[in-house]
Motif scaffolding. Structure first.
Motif, PDB file in Angstrom:
ATOM      1  N   SER A  32       0.851  -1.191   0.000  1.00 39.49           N
ATOM      2  CA  SER A  32       0.000   0.000   0.000  1.00 39.49           C
ATOM      3  C   SER A  32       0.882   1.234   0.000  1.00 39.49           C
ATOM      4  O   SER A  32       2.055   1.192   0.396  1.00 39.49           O
ATOM      5  CB  SER A  32      -0.903   0.007   1.232  1.00 39.49           C
ATOM      6  OG  SER A  32      -1.790  -1.084   1.222  1.00 39.49           O
TER       7      SER A  32
ATOM      8  N   HIS B  13     -14.290   8.639   5.260  1.00 40.73           N
ATOM      9  CA  HIS B  13     -13.424   7.802   4.402  1.00 40.73           C
ATOM     10  C   HIS B  13     -12.302   7.204   5.249  1.00 40.73           C
ATOM     11  O   HIS B  13     -11.122   7.506   5.030  1.00 40.73           O
ATOM     12  CB  HIS B  13     -12.854   8.639   3.256  1.00 40.73           C
ATOM     13  CG  HIS B  13     -13.886   9.342   2.439  1.00 40.73           C
ATOM     14  ND1 HIS B  13     -14.700   8.671   1.541  1.00 40.73           N
ATOM     15  CD2 HIS B  13     -14.250  10.650   2.391  1.00 40.73           C
ATOM     16  CE1 HIS B  13     -15.521   9.549   0.965  1.00 40.73           C
ATOM     17  NE2 HIS B  13     -15.267  10.741   1.457  1.00 40.73           N
TER      18      HIS B  13
ATOM     19  N   ARG C 105     -10.736   4.449   5.355  1.00 40.77           N
ATOM     20  CA  ARG C 105      -9.673   3.680   4.694  1.00 40.77           C
ATOM     21  C   ARG C 105      -8.829   4.525   3.758  1.00 40.77           C
ATOM     22  O   ARG C 105      -7.817   4.055   3.238  1.00 40.77           O
ATOM     23  CB  ARG C 105     -10.280   2.512   3.897  1.00 40.77           C
ATOM     24  CG  ARG C 105     -10.898   1.428   4.777  1.00 40.77           C
ATOM     25  CD  ARG C 105     -11.556   0.350   3.942  1.00 40.77           C
ATOM     26  NE  ARG C 105     -10.615  -0.296   3.037  1.00 40.77           N
ATOM     27  CZ  ARG C 105     -10.488  -1.622   2.913  1.00 40.77           C
ATOM     28  NH1 ARG C 105     -11.217  -2.439   3.666  1.00 40.77           N
ATOM     29  NH2 ARG C 105      -9.635  -2.130   2.048  1.00 40.77           N
ATOM     30  N   ARG C 106      -9.217   5.786   3.559  1.00 47.36           N
ATOM     31  CA  ARG C 106      -8.531   6.629   2.574  1.00 47.36           C
ATOM     32  C   ARG C 106      -7.873   7.867   3.187  1.00 47.36           C
ATOM     33  O   ARG C 106      -6.968   8.442   2.559  1.00 47.36           O
ATOM     34  CB  ARG C 106      -9.502   7.094   1.476  1.00 47.36           C
ATOM     35  CG  ARG C 106     -10.277   6.003   0.764  1.00 47.36           C
ATOM     36  CD  ARG C 106      -9.429   4.904   0.167  1.00 47.36           C
ATOM     37  NE  ARG C 106      -8.368   5.355  -0.714  1.00 47.36           N
ATOM     38  CZ  ARG C 106      -8.519   5.576  -2.030  1.00 47.36           C
ATOM     39  NH1 ARG C 106      -9.704   5.406  -2.606  1.00 47.36           N
ATOM     40  NH2 ARG C 106      -7.487   5.943  -2.771  1.00 47.36           N
TER      41      ARG C 106
ATOM     42  N   ASP D 163      -3.071   4.985  -1.651  1.00 50.01           N
ATOM     43  CA  ASP D 163      -4.152   4.332  -0.913  1.00 50.01           C
ATOM     44  C   ASP D 163      -4.725   5.201   0.187  1.00 50.01           C
ATOM     45  O   ASP D 163      -5.928   5.169   0.447  1.00 50.01           O
ATOM     46  CB  ASP D 163      -3.643   3.014  -0.315  1.00 50.01           C
ATOM     47  CG  ASP D 163      -3.303   2.007  -1.388  1.00 50.01           C
ATOM     48  OD1 ASP D 163      -4.233   1.420  -1.959  1.00 50.01           O
ATOM     49  OD2 ASP D 163      -2.105   1.829  -1.685  1.00 50.01           O
ATOM     50  N   LEU D 164      -3.865   5.984   0.846  1.00 45.84           N
ATOM     51  CA  LEU D 164      -4.332   6.809   1.963  1.00 45.84           C
ATOM     52  C   LEU D 164      -3.527   8.099   2.004  1.00 45.84           C
ATOM     53  O   LEU D 164      -2.316   8.089   1.809  1.00 45.84           O
ATOM     54  CB  LEU D 164      -4.182   6.059   3.295  1.00 45.84           C
ATOM     55  CG  LEU D 164      -4.722   6.776   4.546  1.00 45.84           C
ATOM     56  CD1 LEU D 164      -5.403   5.777   5.477  1.00 45.84           C
ATOM     57  CD2 LEU D 164      -3.603   7.491   5.303  1.00 45.84           C
TER      58      LEU D 164
ATOM     59  N   ASP E 136     -11.819  -0.945  -1.241  1.00 41.42           N
ATOM     60  CA  ASP E 136     -12.094  -2.357  -0.957  1.00 41.42           C
ATOM     61  C   ASP E 136     -11.553  -3.211  -2.071  1.00 41.42           C
ATOM     62  O   ASP E 136     -11.725  -2.912  -3.261  1.00 41.42           O
ATOM     63  CB  ASP E 136     -13.602  -2.573  -0.829  1.00 41.42           C
ATOM     64  CG  ASP E 136     -14.155  -1.909   0.401  1.00 41.42           C
ATOM     65  OD1 ASP E 136     -13.402  -1.741   1.367  1.00 41.42           O
ATOM     66  OD2 ASP E 136     -15.346  -1.538   0.383  1.00 41.42           O
TER      67      ASP E 136
ATOM     68  N   PRO F 227      -6.770  -2.046   7.314  1.00 42.28           N
ATOM     69  CA  PRO F 227      -6.578  -1.941   5.874  1.00 42.28           C
ATOM     70  C   PRO F 227      -6.750  -0.502   5.397  1.00 42.28           C
ATOM     71  O   PRO F 227      -7.499   0.278   5.978  1.00 42.28           O
ATOM     72  CB  PRO F 227      -7.668  -2.842   5.308  1.00 42.28           C
ATOM     73  CG  PRO F 227      -8.722  -2.889   6.365  1.00 42.28           C
ATOM     74  CD  PRO F 227      -7.982  -2.799   7.678  1.00 42.28           C
ATOM     75  N   VAL F 228      -6.029  -0.158   4.331  1.00 44.10           N
ATOM     76  CA  VAL F 228      -6.166   1.149   3.699  1.00 44.10           C
ATOM     77  C   VAL F 228      -6.432   0.935   2.217  1.00 44.10           C
ATOM     78  O   VAL F 228      -6.190  -0.130   1.668  1.00 44.10           O
ATOM     79  CB  VAL F 228      -4.897   2.009   3.894  1.00 44.10           C
ATOM     80  CG1 VAL F 228      -4.628   2.257   5.368  1.00 44.10           C
ATOM     81  CG2 VAL F 228      -3.682   1.367   3.231  1.00 44.10           C
TER      82      VAL F 228
END
Length: 331
Positions: free
Chosen positions: A2, A97, A99-100, A60-61, A330, A326-327
């Motif tokens: 990631s 958001h 995961r982001r 990803d983030l 999905d 997780p980042v």
């Protein structure tokens, strides 16, 4: 693998309007950089447009931070109110958001007595650090009135990102003028001046003994260290004269983390690894001011050993900003 990017900017229309309403002699000329192209639209977007830009780059983030000059030039009361509003907006975006996005706090350094409480409040809302500047009006970052900022940051393991800012008017007039408005601004900001400002701010923290009082404090510097790592040996004379506990190169290695700010130059990476270790480097794109493509990011990362690449893109940021789970979208 990631990718977590840690110097990714945003701002709000309310902050923009308050900065624009300042008297001419107090306005920050670097706000002109926000108006180039679609920068302002990207800075205001904490939703779908930002996520699409991240996807295009393979990020990803993002760890959000308010673009310069933040609230530093404002009257103290305005700075306090807007910092609270900005931090609440950032916390809400992260909640939308998770995961982001993560976010660093914006602090009212124009009102030193309010800084520690706002940092505590922002951290309680889930913000993962703070972005500050070397000067708010005539208040320097190492001013004893801001001591509580570093005490809280150290106690709560919150990294403090020291971002560049335009030099004060007298310095601009003396060193960065005479070429016309556009070139003068470039010299005073991204071309040279604001990197010196950030390096001097951190060197002053070192000279003030901040890292001796708070040996666990972590400061983040962008643009591969804002020139400081390149001159740390020479700057060590400051530590000797000031009677500090460690050398300047030791403070750089032990208390300062470097991020690339979208400057994907292998020469900078090689020098960073000559003065510090792979666990002290972070990835960032400096959104929206730098625009590395997915291919450019991937090409730069190909220059890393696998273990070092994973630290740079994800592992170090997870540890420093305490990002769990997780980042990314999905999968």
């Amino acid at each position: 693998m990631s990718i977590i990017a840690v110097e990714e900017h945003w701002t709000s229309p309310a902050l923009d309007a308050t900065l624009a309403a300042l008297p001419a002699h107090r306005r920050d000329p670097s706000t002109a950089l926000n108006d180039i192209g679609d920068h302002l639209a990207q800075l205001h977007d904490l939703g779908a447009g930002r996520l699409a830009a991240m996807d295009a780059q393979g990020v990803d983030l993002q760890v959000l931070s308010v673009a310069p000059p933040s609230t530093g030039p404002l009257d103290p009361a305005d700075a306090v109110a807007l910092c609270r509003e900005l931090n609440d907006t950032a916390a809400a975006a992260v909640a939308d958001h998770p995961r982001r996005l993560r976010a660093m706090a914006t602090l009212p350094t124009a009102q030193p007595s309010a800084v520690a409480a706002e940092l505590e409040r922002a951290a309680d809302r889930g913000l993962v650090g703070a972005m500050v500047y070397g000067r708010s009006g005539d208040i320097l970052l190492d001013d004893p009135r801001l001591e509580d900022l570093f005490a809280v940051a150290a106690a709560r393991a919150l990294p403090v990102f020291v971002h560049p800012q335009v030099p004060p008017p007298a310095v601009r007039d003396a060193s960065y003028s005479g070429f016309g408005d556009t070139t003068d601004l470039a010299l005073a900001t991204f071309g040279w001046g604001w990197h010196v400002e950030a390096a001097v701010a951190v060197l002053r923290l070192i000279a003030r003994g901040t890292f001796d009082r708070y040996p666990g404090l972590t400061v983040v510097l962008g643009h591969w260290g804002e020139l400081l790592p390149y001159w740390a040996d020479r700057a060590n004379g400051v530590a000797r004269v000031a009677g500090l506990e460690r050398s300047v190169p030791e403070y750089v290695r032990e208390n300062i983390v470097l991020t690339c700010s979208g400057m994907l130059d292998p020469a900078h990476l090689r020098h960073a690894l000559a003065v510090t270790t792979p666990d002290r480097l972070l990835f960032s794109t400096d959104h929206p001011f730098q625009h590395p493509s997915r291919a450019e990011v991937a090409g730069f990362l190909d220059g890393f050993a696998a273990a070092d690449r994973d630290l740079f893109t994800e592992g170090n940021a997870r540890r420093l900003f305490r990002i769990e789970g997780p980042v990314g979208t999905d999968r």
